[in-house]
Write a protein that holds these residues in place. Structure first.
Motif, PDB file in Angstrom:
ATOM      1  N   LEU A  28       0.831  -1.213   0.000  1.00 56.58           N
ATOM      2  CA  LEU A  28       0.000   0.000   0.000  1.00 56.58           C
ATOM      3  C   LEU A  28       0.862   1.259   0.000  1.00 56.58           C
ATOM      4  CD1 LEU A  28      -2.718  -1.065   2.604  1.00 56.58           C
ATOM      5  CD2 LEU A  28      -2.845  -1.182   0.112  1.00 56.58           C
ATOM      6  N   LEU A  42      -0.590   4.393  -1.929  1.00 57.31           N
ATOM      7  CA  LEU A  42      -1.607   5.172  -1.214  1.00 57.31           C
ATOM      8  C   LEU A  42      -0.963   6.011  -0.113  1.00 57.31           C
ATOM      9  CD1 LEU A  42      -4.457   2.508  -0.869  1.00 57.31           C
ATOM     10  CD2 LEU A  42      -4.278   4.372  -2.525  1.00 57.31           C
ATOM     11  N   PHE A  90      -7.671   9.354  -6.331  1.00 60.69           N
ATOM     12  CA  PHE A  90      -6.795   8.181  -6.419  1.00 60.69           C
ATOM     13  C   PHE A  90      -6.825   7.365  -5.119  1.00 60.69           C
ATOM     14  CE2 PHE A  90      -2.552   6.480  -5.416  1.00 60.69           C
ATOM     15  CZ  PHE A  90      -2.445   5.522  -6.412  1.00 60.69           C
ATOM     16  N   GLY A 118      -8.222   3.615  -4.724  1.00 63.67           N
ATOM     17  CA  GLY A 118      -7.310   2.595  -4.217  1.00 63.67           C
ATOM     18  C   GLY A 118      -7.854   1.883  -2.994  1.00 63.67           C
TER      19      GLY A 118
END
Length: 860
Positions: free
Chosen positions: A733, A736, A833, A837
């Motif tokens: 991740l 992000l 985004f 995500g």
């Protein structure tokens, strides 16, 4: 004493004394020792003993003998503390000798008839009964007698050969029977028609005797050994028996003998591993019982008490019946012989093969072989389990135990790594039998728990002794229905129960010590306050100090000594936190001018809080999990830093004209400020109130329900892994997380734009001029030294440069509205985004937290 055997022994003894090479005892040394003993008695106030010894030595001088020095020396050597243990009253007083009466002639010849005959006066002829040879012999003997030295040993008599060694020739038939029994000495013997010209007829008794000798491992004439096999001499046969049947029967017996030879060869090989020595002793016992059977067979044929029929077939059947166990063990040993180079693997394979053999014989229904093999297996298993018992009972490794599956891998004496680094379990367990492998992990944990308790100086409760051994009667109780169950199931159940009891006992004792004496729960509570921001009233002064120094542009915000003092004073008010264990660390790069003046939230990565845990707790909360705590703490501080810059810079107006003129601009700024605050509050509240709170509560319940320390370590690592993942700090991740960091930098950039726009009007003229001069000097310096800029603090997009000086220059070059629109566009793009995500991640792992956070971020 007149027997020939006695005379022989006497002669040999005297020869030994004559020919000995040792010197005689020194009589002067013996006399000196006796005088010293008398003086010792007098010094110890035992004058009565000294007087008694002196009197007896004086009496001894009246009787001279060459052996007196040896006798007195022997008595001195046998004496045991004579001054303390001897008493005069215990010495037997010698009886006075009776005076010998002198003989009187009347007593010799009371009748007076002796020497009264007239023949006493006649001349004696000395040559009538002797010859010259006799006189020469007597003269020679007397000469040798005179010239021989005197000795204390008398001359022995000539050895006489006993009469019983000679035969009278009356028992020639017995001698002939002995000669006929030695069939191998006969070069020619009548051959039967079936045997062929090269065959020699022997009796069935001779074949039986040769077969017994062969089975005992002795050399025979009927059988011969070559390359590990037992071959048959074809020139021998039995009358009235076909050669094919005779050879077939002997081949069966020779095959048995060859396998027994393998067993005997293995028994002659010394073993180094303890449980292999036990197996070796078991094989010797098995061979001894089989040899006893062969001896009984020989005794039947040799004894004359009963009539026994001589049958080679009967012998073959008896040998087959009695050799079943040795033959099975011989096959087992044969499978081990090719692997003798690797002793450890051979020993492990031996236990596994013996275990399989026990299970196989039970499945075949052969109770006799099953009991014998089970007894042998448990004797070997008991020896093998000795280091296992020592490990589970005392936490000690037997260095001499080969083939053990636990290794001592201690490289230092750091107690914080005791549980993880001091001991290791073989990954593929090559040195453990297969029936041990299912319990190897619990055995390993039980022993490590005992090592842990020993370093905690914790003693066990002696009132409840633990059971650490297993016997055959416990696995297979006699007169029970347990024989109906498979041996593998019985052994697994009994041994597993034993291991589980010890594992549960030591793990419960260790968990109690960790919770009550070592402060496990207190340390977890301290970590929640220090790293997870449980109480912001305590963490607030630390944030204010750091953020204020950063806003002033001073490098003191990264001073580890100042920050450590601030942190210790803030957390020192909590009773469960030891301030002396709390440190704040910053790298040397954080003190550089470019980094210290950077406005990006990334510079907060340089600050790390270290809380030194007690060594027992450090084995549960390892160093890598503490790094996870630090990453979460840094991320939360970055969120608070971005929010602090937004809240601090309020949108303001200097007068009414500015308010009317900038109403359109302020509307856009208000909307952007609201969206940023909503984003920051949603992220921070989701991580603290939802993720961290729920995960911490789950961690406490998991630790309380953990069976052992390994389970506690696994529960805490699972907690930290879940926490990092839900805080967007995991590796998968990272995109992000970087998007959120960019938004945080946009928040700081937006606050700096507002400060640049409204900050000059709120200050007096003198301060404004001074600040403008300093700003101009700083810009000129940066133009002349462009290498001082830190490229890591700039965004990839030139329009979103977050450096303070570049922002100031950009503000003068670009209109205020254009800068706000650029920040708003980047914010919306990054937020979209992040939401997309989060929804994608939620669809993959199915956690509701991702969908909840995405919904919160869309509510702006």
């Amino acid at each position: 004493q007149d027997t020939p055997h006695f005379r022989t022994l006497k002669r040999r003894t005297e020869d030994t004394f004559k020919s000995h090479a040792y010197a005689r005892t020194d009589q002067f040394a013996v006399a000196s020792q006796l005088e010293g003993l008398q003086e010792k008695f007098q010094v110890l106030c035992r004058d009565e003993l000294a007087d008694a010894l002196r009197i007896r030595l004086t009496e001894l001088q009246e009787h001279q003998s060459s052996w007196f020095p040896e006798i007195l020396s022997l008595l001195l050597q046998l004496a045991d503390r004579p001054a303390q243990r001897s008493r005069v009253d215990q010495v037997v007083t010698a009886k006075p000798r009776e005076e010998a009466k002198s003989l009187v002639w009347d007593e010799l010849d009371a009748a007076g008839s002796a020497y009264c005959g007239e023949d006493i006066w006649e001349d004696v002829d000395y040559g009538a009964d002797s010859s010259d040879e006799d006189l020469a012999s007597v003269s020679t003997d007397s000469y040798h007698t005179r010239n021989q030295p005197e000795t204390s040993v008398t001359t022995e008599e000539d050895y006489m050969i006993p009469d019983e060694v000679f035969t009278s020739g009356e028992n020639d038939e017995f001698i002939e029977s002995i000669a006929n029994a030695q069939f191998w000495r006969n070069e020619e013997s009548p051959a039967t028609e079936k045997a062929g010209p090269a065959s020699q007829i022997i009796t069935e008794l001779q074949v039986v005797r040769e077969t017994v000798f062969m089975l005992q491992g002795l050399p025979t004439s009927l059988f011969w050994r070559f390359d590990g096999n037992v071959e048959i001499h074809r020139r021998y046969t039995i009358a009235d028996l076909s050669n094919e049947a005779f050879v077939s029967l002997l081949r069966s017996l020779s095959s048995t003998g060859a396998k027994l030879d393998i067993l005997r060869q293995f028994c002659n090989t010394p073993q180094e591993i303890p449980y292999m020595q036990t197996f070796h002793r078991g094989l010797e016992s098995c061979l001894r019982e089989f040899d006893l059977f062969l001896s009984n067979v020989q005794h039947q044929y040799l004894a004359q008490t009963s009539i026994v029929s001589i049958s080679l077939l009967q012998l073959s059947e008896d040998v087959y019946r009695e050799s079943r166990l040795p033959l099975l063990l011989s096959d087992l040993v044969s499978s081990l012989m090719p692997n003798t180079s690797n002793t450890s693997n051979t020993a492990t394979q031996c236990l596994d093969s013996l275990y399989d053999l026990v299970c196989l014989t039970q499945a075949a229904g052969d109770d006799g072989l099953f009991k014998a093999l089970a007894k042998l297996f448990f004797s070997c298993f008991e020896t093998y389990a000795h280091p296992v018992r020592m490990w589970m009972e005392k936490g000690q490794l037997d260095d001499s135990a080969a083939g053990f599956f636990i290794r001592n891998s201690q490289s230092d004496s750091d107690l914080r790594t005791l549980w993880h680094d001091w001991y290791s379990l073989d990954a593929i367990l090559p040195n453990s039998p297969k029936f041990i492998q299912p319990f190897a992990s619990k055995i390993f944990i039980t022993g490590k728990s005992m090592v842990f308790l020993r370093h905690l100086n914790t003693s066990e409760d002696d009132e409840t002794p633990r059971k650490v051994s297993l016997t055959l009667d416990e696995v297979l109780p006699p007169d029970s229905s347990a024989f109906c169950l498979p041996f593998s199931v019985l052994l697994e159940f009994s041994f597993g129960k034993l291991v589980d009891e010890n594992h549960a006992y030591t793990s419960a004792l260790l968990r109690t010590e960790l919770g009550q004496q070592c402060g496990l729960w207190t340390s977890l509570q301290a970590l929640e306050y220090i790293y997870l921001g449980k109480d912001m009233s305590i963490f607030g002064p630390i944030d204010s100090k750091i953020f204020d120094l950063m806003d002033r542009g001073k490098g003191a915000w990264s001073d580890r000594f100042l920050l450590t003092e601030v942190a210790q004073s803030a957390f020192g008010a909590l009773p469960f936190i030891d301030p002396s264990r709390l440190l704040v660390r910053t790298p040397k790069e954080a003190h550089s001018n470019a980094v210290s003046r950077s406005r990006s939230v990334k510079v907060l990565d340089a600050i790390s809080f270290d809380y030194i845990l007690p060594w027992p707790v450090a084995n549960i909360i390892t160093k890598d999990t503490l790094m996870g705590y630090q990453r979460i703490s840094t991320f939360l501080m970055q969120l608070r830093r971005a929010k602090q810059t937004i809240v601090k810079q309020r949108l303001q107006h200097n007068n009414q004209s500015d308010k009317i003129q900038d109403s359109r601009n302020n509307t856009l700024s208000y909307a952007l400020r609201h969206n940023m605050l909503w984003f920051l509050n949603a992220i921070y509240s989701h991580m603290t109130d939802f993720v961290i709170s729920a995960a911490t509560k789950s961690l406490r319940s998991d630790l309380s329900a953990s069976a052992d320390v390994d389970a506690m370590v696994a529960a805490h690592r699972s907690f930290m892994h879940s926490l990092e993942e839900q805080c967007l700090l995991s590796t998968n991740l990272n995109a992000l997380h970087q998007a959120i960091i960019t938004i945080l930098d946009l928040c700081v950039s937006f606050a700096d734009i507002q400060n640049s726009r409204y900050g000059d009007h709120s200050l007096d003229h003198a301060r404004t001029a001074t600040k403008s001069a300093k700003s101009m000097h700083r810009r000129n310096t940066q133009r002349s030294e462009p290498d001082l800029d830190d490229p890591s603090d700039e965004d990839d997009d030139d329009d979103s440069d977050l450096d303070e000086d570049n922002l100031a220059a950009s503000f003068h070059e670009t209109h205020y509205m254009q800068r706000v629109r650029d920040i708003k566009d980047q914010f919306n793009r990054l937020l979209a985004f992040i939401v997309a995500g989060l929804r994608g991640v939620g669809r993959v792992d199915g956690q509701l937290s991702w969908e909840i956070l995405a919904e919160k971020l869309e509510w702006r």
